[in-house]
Design an enzyme around this catalytic site. Structure first.
Site, PDB file in Angstrom:
ATOM      1  N   SER A   1       0.933  -1.476  -0.105  1.00 25.64           N
ATOM      2  CA  SER A   1      -0.057   0.038  -0.142  1.00 25.64           C
ATOM      3  C   SER A   1       0.799   1.370  -0.345  1.00 25.64           C
ATOM      4  O   SER A   1       1.590   1.421   0.551  1.00 25.64           O
ATOM      5  CB  SER A   1      -0.400   0.067   1.134  1.00 25.64           C
ATOM      6  OG  SER A   1      -1.389   1.424   1.088  1.00 25.64           O
TER       7      SER A   1
ATOM      8  N   TYR B   1      -2.137   0.462   9.724  1.00 22.76           N
ATOM      9  CA  TYR B   1      -2.308  -0.002   8.643  1.00 22.76           C
ATOM     10  C   TYR B   1      -0.665  -0.502   7.448  1.00 22.76           C
ATOM     11  O   TYR B   1      -0.482  -1.150   7.226  1.00 22.76           O
ATOM     12  CB  TYR B   1      -3.392   0.686   7.663  1.00 22.76           C
ATOM     13  CG  TYR B   1      -2.962   0.021   6.867  1.00 22.76           C
ATOM     14  CD1 TYR B   1      -3.824  -1.812   6.235  1.00 22.76           C
ATOM     15  CD2 TYR B   1      -3.400   0.396   5.570  1.00 22.76           C
ATOM     16  CE1 TYR B   1      -3.975  -1.813   5.555  1.00 22.76           C
ATOM     17  CE2 TYR B   1      -3.420   0.088   4.315  1.00 22.76           C
ATOM     18  CZ  TYR B   1      -4.199  -1.056   3.933  1.00 22.76           C
ATOM     19  OH  TYR B   1      -3.712  -1.697   2.798  1.00 22.76           O
TER      20      TYR B   1
ATOM     21  N   LYS C   1       1.752  -3.231   5.748  1.00 21.91           N
ATOM     22  CA  LYS C   1       2.185  -3.229   5.195  1.00 21.91           C
ATOM     23  C   LYS C   1       3.712  -2.794   4.907  1.00 21.91           C
ATOM     24  O   LYS C   1       4.588  -4.131   4.240  1.00 21.91           O
ATOM     25  CB  LYS C   1       1.885  -2.268   3.939  1.00 21.91           C
ATOM     26  CG  LYS C   1       0.269  -2.973   3.705  1.00 21.91           C
ATOM     27  CD  LYS C   1      -0.524  -4.005   3.371  1.00 21.91           C
ATOM     28  CE  LYS C   1      -1.685  -4.134   3.028  1.00 21.91           C
ATOM     29  NZ  LYS C   1      -1.940  -4.901   2.500  1.00 21.91           N
TER      30      LYS C   1
ATOM     31  N   PHE D   1      -2.933   2.305  -4.605  1.00 22.42           N
ATOM     32  CA  PHE D   1      -3.532   3.429  -3.987  1.00 22.42           C
ATOM     33  C   PHE D   1      -4.529   3.202  -4.252  1.00 22.42           C
ATOM     34  O   PHE D   1      -5.216   2.464  -3.501  1.00 22.42           O
ATOM     35  CB  PHE D   1      -3.353   4.651  -5.326  1.00 22.42           C
ATOM     36  CG  PHE D   1      -1.341   5.695  -4.592  1.00 22.42           C
ATOM     37  CD1 PHE D   1      -1.291   6.663  -4.236  1.00 22.42           C
ATOM     38  CD2 PHE D   1      -1.150   4.536  -5.480  1.00 22.42           C
ATOM     39  CE1 PHE D   1       0.066   6.573  -3.775  1.00 22.42           C
ATOM     40  CE2 PHE D   1       0.645   4.822  -4.867  1.00 22.42           C
ATOM     41  CZ  PHE D   1       1.684   5.920  -4.277  1.00 22.42           C
TER      42      PHE D   1
END
Length: 325
Positions: free
Chosen positions: A115, A139, A143, A167
């Protein structure tokens, strides 16, 4: 190849699974169905309900898998701020379980769904893969932690790994007579929420923060059509190189503010949106826009559906198709 797709009942995982089958691969999808349902698994894909922490029961030494495409995980940055432990447990702990199972099974190829959240508040836009990583939410930290784990496996074992940092994903994919689109439960993404409000399925649409350092005060994001994104995963699979951990950003290179997106939603739907304004959510960067030059150069990938209006139109058609119910 025989490929394991984790999170294969989800929005992106299911569409990638469909494309893999149509490209001639044998695909097994696992998903715990915590935010999706089995009806999202496309025809031709073997489905096993399985929590990512138990992936070793599927990915065994005699299972014959050649590669893994890893999508399984929780995806709401705002929720991760409120429930960091849950996100570390599911996203990072689950990914570690997967890597341990891959090592035991001798599977040496993986494409990871990463991400743009790993970049946090970037100092330069569009964002290059060489940009400083400074996530602003658990989050994004999850990642990034998995990227570090992959780099370690590459260094230690010489596996082939690619992280795709993307994105905001939008749109739907038509496979024959079947339309595949976004069906998260609960839904957390901007455009589906806005479309549901336009359709009268939600009483309002909330803008979280109108005081960001952007032209209209709302956050700016890059958007990518799910069909373009799925194609990139197949290209990345073909491009995997033993002993290398590659990282590619995927986006259109153009950013739109929330207010600009809502204007497109109203244009596509022909309906006014009931909008309310709320305070900022913790962990939301002001602007995230990708440079995809590396993916274009090395993977030969170029977005074919780059128009935001086309993305929103496809998502609107899916919402009204009955396929999402």
């Amino acid at each position: 190849m025989k490929i394991l797709v984790t999170g294969g009942a989800g929005y992106i995982g299911s569409i990638v699974s469909a494309m893999l089958v149509d490209a001639g691969h044998s695909v097994v999808a696992i998903d715990d169905l915590s935010t999706s349902d089995a009806s999202g698994v496309p025809a031709g894909v073997e489905f096993i309900r399985c929590d990512i922490s138990q992936v070793a029961t599927v990915l065994t030494p005699d299972s014959g898998f050649d590669a893994v495409l890893h999508f399984a995980g929780l995806i709401a940055a705002g929720e991760s701020v409120q429930k960091p432990g849950l996100y570390w447990h599911v996203n990072t702990g689950g990914s570690l379980s997967l890597l341990v199972a891959m090592r035991a099974a001798g599977v040496r190829k993986i494409v990871f769904s990463s991400s743009a959240a790993v970049y946090g508040n970037p100092t330069q836009v569009p964002i290059l893969e060489s940009a400083t990583v400074a996530p602003t939410s658990p989050y994004g930290e999850n990642k990034l932690a998995v990227d570090f784990m992959l780099a370690g496996e590459v260094a230690a074992l010489g596996i082939a790994a690619t992280s795709l940092r993307y994105f905001n994903v939008v749109g739907a994919y038509r496979r024959g007579t079947t339309v595949m689109g976004e069906r998260h439960t609960p839904e957390t993404h901007l455009i589906p929420l806005a479309l549901e409000a336009a359709a009268g399925r939600r009483p309002e649409f909330a803008i979280f923060g109108t005081d960001y350092p952007t032209p209209d005060g709302t956050t700016i994001r890059d958007y990518i059509h799910v069909e373009d994104l799925a194609r990139a995963h197949l290209l990345a699979l073909d491009n995997l190189t033993p002993g290398e951990h590659k990282v590619f950003n995927l986006g259109n290179g153009t950013g739109f503010s929330i207010r600009e997106v809502l204007a497109v939603v109203e244009k596509v739907t022909g309906k006014p949106l009931p909008v309310i304004e709320k305070d900022r959510r913790a962990g939301d960067p002001a602007e995230l826009v990708a440079s995809s030059d590396a993916a274009k150069a090395e993977l030969g990938w170029t977005p074919a559906k780059a128009s935001l209006q086309d993305m929103v139109s496809d998502a609107w058609d899916f919402l009204n198709s009955g396929s999402q119910s």
